[in-house]
Design an enzyme around this catalytic site. Structure first.
Site, PDB file in Angstrom:
ATOM      1  N   HIS A  74     -52.167  23.699  43.172  1.00 24.42           N
ATOM      2  CA  HIS A  74     -51.059  22.776  43.415  1.00 24.42           C
ATOM      3  C   HIS A  74     -51.537  21.358  43.692  1.00 24.42           C
ATOM      4  O   HIS A  74     -50.722  20.473  43.954  1.00 24.42           O
ATOM      5  CB  HIS A  74     -50.211  23.252  44.591  1.00 24.42           C
ATOM      6  N   HIS A 121     -53.055  17.915  42.522  1.00 24.17           N
ATOM      7  CA  HIS A 121     -53.176  17.114  41.311  1.00 24.17           C
ATOM      8  C   HIS A 121     -54.031  15.885  41.620  1.00 24.17           C
ATOM      9  O   HIS A 121     -53.819  15.234  42.643  1.00 24.17           O
ATOM     10  CB  HIS A 121     -51.806  16.646  40.826  1.00 24.17           C
ATOM     11  N   MET A 131     -47.031  19.572  47.092  1.00 30.77           N
ATOM     12  CA  MET A 131     -47.970  19.304  46.029  1.00 30.77           C
ATOM     13  C   MET A 131     -48.700  18.002  46.336  1.00 30.77           C
ATOM     14  O   MET A 131     -48.139  16.923  46.147  1.00 30.77           O
ATOM     15  CB  MET A 131     -47.224  19.208  44.696  1.00 30.77           C
ATOM     16  N   PRO A 132     -49.917  18.055  46.826  1.00 33.69           N
ATOM     17  CA  PRO A 132     -50.678  16.825  47.020  1.00 33.69           C
ATOM     18  C   PRO A 132     -50.997  16.178  45.673  1.00 33.69           C
ATOM     19  O   PRO A 132     -51.354  16.847  44.702  1.00 33.69           O
ATOM     20  CB  PRO A 132     -51.962  17.293  47.705  1.00 33.69           C
ATOM     21  N   LEU A 133     -50.836  14.861  45.635  1.00 33.69           N
ATOM     22  CA  LEU A 133     -51.168  14.071  44.457  1.00 33.69           C
ATOM     23  C   LEU A 133     -52.125  12.977  44.892  1.00 33.69           C
ATOM     24  O   LEU A 133     -51.796  12.157  45.754  1.00 33.69           O
ATOM     25  CB  LEU A 133     -49.902  13.461  43.845  1.00 33.69           C
TER      26      LEU A 133
END
EC number: 5.3.2.-
Length: 61
Positions: free
Chosen positions: A38, A40, A1-3
């Site tokens: 996915h 954020h 999940m890249p943030l």
């Protein structure tokens, strides 16, 4: 999940912010293979008097 965290000086329109997060999401998805749902993104907007470059507040420019 890249943030992703993006810090900005306030003043952009909702349309500009929507376009930016769409393009950032697309770039991250393209380059990492992560599905868009996915990814954020957190936008942190700050007033011009809370940001300085070279000892000068952005609100003084």
């Amino acid at each position: 999940m890249p943030l992703v965290h993006i810090d900005l000086i306030e003043g952009r329109s909702p349309e500009q912010l929507k376009a930016m997060v769409k393009e950032v999401t697309d770039a991250i998805s393209k380059n990492t293979g992560a599905p868009a749902e996915h990814i954020h993104i957190v936008l942190n907007e700050m007033p011009k008097n809370h940001y300085s470059v070279g000892g000068v507040l952005a609100s003084d420019n």
